[in-house]
Design an enzyme around this catalytic site. Sequence first.
Site, PDB file in Angstrom:
ATOM      1  N   LYS A  66       0.890  -1.212  -0.002  1.00 26.65           N
ATOM      2  CA  LYS A  66       0.317   0.041  -0.073  1.00 26.65           C
ATOM      3  C   LYS A  66       0.896   1.337  -0.003  1.00 26.65           C
ATOM      4  O   LYS A  66       0.458   2.316  -0.697  1.00 26.65           O
ATOM      5  CB  LYS A  66      -1.048   0.100   1.315  1.00 26.65           C
ATOM      6  N   ASP A 103     -10.012   2.430   2.742  1.00 23.61           N
ATOM      7  CA  ASP A 103     -10.259   1.572   3.883  1.00 23.61           C
ATOM      8  C   ASP A 103     -10.794   2.444   5.076  1.00 23.61           C
ATOM      9  O   ASP A 103     -11.684   1.714   5.833  1.00 23.61           O
ATOM     10  CB  ASP A 103      -8.620   1.394   4.339  1.00 23.61           C
TER      11      ASP A 103
END
Length: 275
Positions: A66, A103
């Site tokens: 990420k 997220d």
Amino acid sequence: MIDHYAVIGHPIEHSKSPQIHAAFARQTGEHLEYGRILGRLDDFAEDVRHFVAEGGRGLNVTVPFKEQAWQLLADRSDRAEAAGAVNTILVLDGGLLRGDNTDGVGLVRDLTVNHGFDFAGKRVLLLGAGGAARGVLRPLLDAGPAALVVANRTTSKALDLAGHAGAAVQGCGLEDLSGRCGADGPFDLIINATSSGLDGQVPVLPDDCLGAGGWVYDLLYGAVPTPFCRWGREHGAEKVLDGLGMLVEQAAESFLLWRGVRPDTAPVIAMLRGG
Ligand code: NDP
């Protein structure tokens, strides 16, 4: 021509994302294929370029890539910027890439939309200061709690994370929570964004940390209750939630970015829980 999407990570076999996005595609009638890519630890950028060169339309990015994805992409959304991490890549017309992070919004939607949590007037404690905590901090703040405290085993990391978020967020070490709970009152919601559960542990917290009617949320999920979910039950939490809902909600937000349609998450969460 069918549109291709995938999740890239290392390891990747365990990922539920292909199952989730296949269910979204069936439900919405969107014509797409969604696979999984075992990214190379030493050549993530090349794996992304290859996927795009083959005509791929979008990627989800998972552990451990990420932060690398954030570095790779010059065009990033505000929420990716705040998170310092990218979990969703959009392939725009002309092959240009844009990075986003779904997220945090996934966590907040699971709490508010799926479970009816109202942040107004609530004291929220976020445990951890790693990638997951950083990813959810800004969306939690935007949800409007009365107080947001970040506590971490290594105090300096909590102070650093809170410092970057501005005056509305306080940072401290786990051991400082006794005084804080005593001084400012217990918390209405405790979110575990540490990886302690992967070792079968829970962060060490004072017993009076969770207020009456308080909720606990563990970003971790599994077939059996996580250690932190068990801690919540033992400490009288009114509601105990694991991170499966967040997983499905972040996927739905990615699907919305790619396809312009928001899937109904409830039946997909139920399917994954075996219901
Ligand atoms: P990182 O490795 O970046 O950070 C780990 C954090 O956990 C650090 O703050 C570390 O503290 C803390 N920690 C580790 N062990 C302990 C312990 N025994 N006691 C107290 N604190 C501890 O991990 P991530 O932030 O990437 O991931 C955290 C969790 O979130 C994982 O379980 C992951 O599966 C989950 N997750 C779930 C998602 C979902 O969709 N449901 C999405 C993303 C993540 P220190 O700084 O002191 O080392």
